[in-house]
Structures are given as C-alpha cells and as structure tokens.
Scaffold this active site. Structure first.
Site, PDB file in Angstrom:
ATOM      1  CG  ASP A 160      -0.223   0.096   2.538  1.00 61.69           C
ATOM      2  OD1 ASP A 160       0.795  -0.613   2.701  1.00 61.69           O
ATOM      3  OD2 ASP A 160      -0.663   0.864   3.415  1.00 61.69           O
ATOM      4  CD  GLU A 187       4.517   0.269   6.772  1.00 63.39           C
ATOM      5  OE1 GLU A 187       5.442   0.498   7.559  1.00 63.39           O
ATOM      6  OE2 GLU A 187       4.059   1.141   5.979  1.00 63.39           O
TER       7      GLU A 187
END
Length: 415
Positions: free
Chosen positions: A91, A186
């Site tokens: 991400d 994350e």
C-alpha cells in the site's frame, strides 16, 4: 550492454510497472478492522502472486486479508539451512494521492534542479542525498508531481522480486529457503494485523522498507495514536453569550498549546514528537488525532500525560469537555533485536558482500518489522533507495534499489 545493466533495466521496468498500480490504503477503514482497507490492494496482490508463480515460487497464495505469500525452496544441499523471510508492503500512504502515478526517469542525473510538470521542485542544494545521487550520476525516478511516486514501498517490493528473478535465472546459485510476504495496510499501522503466521516457517525476517543506500535499521519509535474528542455546546450565534462552548475553538486551542519544538517538522535524530494528523468537527463536537512518537517507553508515557494535561487545561479555559483515548501502535524493536544478534550480524555481512557499507540509523517511524519483532520474529530493516517519502517530491535511485537487491541475494546465499 553489460549483464548488470540488463538486470538494472529489468528492475527499473518492474518498479515502473508497480508504481502505476493504485494501491492506496485507508486508515479509517483499517481502524475499523477492515483488511484490506481498500479492495484495490488486491489488484497489486494478484499481480505479485502471478509473477511469483512465474518465477518458480511455490505455495503462492493471496490470503483473504490480502497478504501475498510464496517461497523459494532451498537449493540442493541447503535444505537444513535456516530459512529467512523477506517482506515489503503493497500500500501507499493516503495523505498524498497514489492514483494515476506518472513516473519520470531522469537517466544519469548530473545535478541541478528537477522541475516537475506540477511545478514542484527537487533541488540538490537542499537535498544531500539527491546531491550524492548527482555526484554518482545515478538514474533518478520521480512522479510528475501530481501524485507521490510510491517508492514507499514499491522499491522494496521491486528489490525482493528482483532477487527472486535472479535466483530463477541462476538455478545453480546456492541459497537457503526464502519466504516472501507482501503485506497490505502498513501505512495505516495495521500491516501485521492478520499476517499469516501459520504459513511462515522462518525464525528471522527482513523488511525492505528503508531509505538511502547503506542504511540498516534495528531501532524505531514507540508509537501511539491519541484521539481527543472535544464536546462543546451549540447555541444560536446571535444569543451565544454566555453559555455557548465552541468545540472547534477547543480543538485549535489544544493544538496551539502543543510544544512547538516537539513537532515532526522541528525534530530529527532520536527526538520524539507530537504529530497532528487529522482535525474535524463542528461547534458541538470536534476531534483531533495525534501520532505520538518516542524512542523510549518512559518518554512515551510522558507524552501521553502531556496530551491529557493540555486537554484538561483546554476544558478549564474554554469550558466543554475533552475525552482522550490512547491506542498503542507499535514498539521500539531494538530490545528484541539485541537478544538476537545473529539476525543483524547476517545482514551486516550481506551488506558488505554486496559492496555496501552498513550505516546504523534509527527509523523515525516504524515498519511491519516493528510489529513482527513483537510477535517473536526478529526483523531488521533494509534500505530501498527511496527518498522524500509521503510527498509529491518523492524520488528513488535505480542504482540504490539495485544495491538493495544485491544485499537480498547475498543475505539468501549460503555462508
């Protein structure tokens, strides 16, 4: 063209392909327990799973929570060597758009200002790492300035996939068993919430989520999120005196009383900070979200106490009520890594085998490795060659990313 240049071009193509995939996460959804926090992260996960399979990885899968897992079996004679796990996250941060990224490659960068199409400027006069890249005539990759680049952490993903590709094209190169995990979310602080520990056999792991070449990180912040809800009292503005309480003013008063010398933009090194991240509300109710960061647990407790004290002072001076909620995010991984020195020693040896001199620096942030270390798998962090993370002027060095790939190859080889 040399074989090394060919490999670098393959790495560049892989990185460019990855940053064009929109994979921004959503902290609001993640905080509500939704994982992945955005369905688009599955788009990137499916690409990576397919590529892992084509490069000879086994047991390749994408879990229901969007973790990609695959492993390369040990070569003949290395079956008894302890396996290692390599991790990077898929991400990108939500504060700057990661949609429709248009990467620009500045080959053999020689210095001078880089003016992006958006008008944003990268200037080596104010960026020491960019000046070093110019000195070495490195290939620099940026976005067009309308978005971030996504080197955090697609440079890490590309370096890991480059190492996997190397082993696939060099089947006689001896290596231990290598497990690969690509995680979602994350950037929201939830990257390890549903990590498939049942699949991971390795007793040590390495995140590839750092910055400048040579950086080796075994220490990070302790992290806490503080949410302060201010409750006011609404009344018609024409007859507000004396009993209206404006929650918006309470929130701004609170923020103004945070110590100015302890903000992200006024600290560096091992100094902690208070980071205002979100503010929203109305006259009746307003909410402030802070990130608290400190390298010591004692320092973190002092920061939490100060937040509570400022909230109480705001109540006394403006009326209304302030409700403070602290949420633990991750802990400094140093103490656990100190108990497992061989994990770091192996990484230091790999740096030097790749021709990179390690430089120990503290992470002014955290990684999935911070959480994984808490879970019992010690996980230091490797550089990627990415710089200016979470901004429109983010950039990445191809040569530094390639050096990270070489470190991973050396780390996976037999000693």
């Amino acid at each position: 063209m040399s074989n090394e240049n060919n490999e670098n071009q393959e790495l560049l193509s892989r990185f460019i392909r990855y940053v064009k995939i929109w994979s921004t996460s959503d902290s609001g959804q993640a905080d509500c327990g939704v994982q992945p926090s955005t369905k688009r992260q599955f788009d990137f996960a499916s690409v990576l799973a397919s590529e892992l399979g084509s490069l000879g990885a086994e047991r390749v899968q994408v879990t229901e929570h969007c973790y990609v897992y695959g492993c390369l079996p040990a070569t003949g004679g290395a079956e008894k060597e302890p396996p290692i796990c390599l991790l990077a996250h898929m991400d990108t941060v939500e504060e700057v758009s990661g949609e429709n990224v248009k990467p620009i490659v500045h080959e053999s960068y020689s210095g001078g200002k880089i003016v992006l199409p958006s008008g944003d400027t990268l200037d080596p006069a104010f960026d020491h790492d960019l000046a070093l890249a110019a000195k070495n005539r490195e290939t620099v990759i940026t976005s067009d300035g309308s978005t971030l680049l996504g080197a955090d952490d697609k440079a890490g993903v590309a370096a890991i996939m480059g190492a996997v590709a190397y082993f696939h094209s060099h089947p006689d190169f001896p290596h231990r068993k290598i497990e690969v995990v690509f995680s979602p979310d994350e950037e929201t602080g939830h990257g390890m919430d549903n990590v498939p520990l049942d699949l991971i056999e390795s007793k040590s792991a390495y995140t590839v989520d750092g910055g400048h070449i040579g950086e080796l990180e075994v220490e990070c912040f302790n992290a806490c999120k503080s949410e302060i809800v201010f409750k006011g009292k609404s009344k018609h503005t024409g007859t507000a005196r004396p009993d209206m309480v404006n929650a918006i003013l309470m929130a701004t008063n609170f923020l103004q009383n945070l110590p100015h010398g302890q903000l992200p933009e006024t600290t560096d090194g091992k100094e902690g900070f208070f980071a205002p991240m979100w503010i929203e509300g109305t006259v009746e109710e307003a909410k402030v979200t802070l990130f608290l960061r400190d390298f010591s647990s004692e320092g973190m407790e002092r920061r939490k106490s100060l937040v509570e004290a400022i909230a109480r002072t705001t109540e006394l001076s403006l009326g209304g009520k302030a409700v403070v909620t602290h949420t633990f995010q991750y802990a400094n991984m140093k103490s656990e890594l100190d108990k497992n020195p061989r994990v770091v020693e192996r990484l230091v040896s790999a740096y030097r085998a790749a021709g990179v001199e390690p430089k120990f620096v503290p992470i002014r942030g955290g990684t999935d490795g911070s959480r994984l270390t808490e879970m019992g798998i010690p996980t230091p962090n490797v550089f990627t060659g990415g710089h200016n993370y979470h901004s429109r002027t983010e950039w990445c060095s191809l040569e530094q990313m390639a050096a990270a790939e070489k470190v991973l190859i050396a780390l996976s080889s037999l000693e």
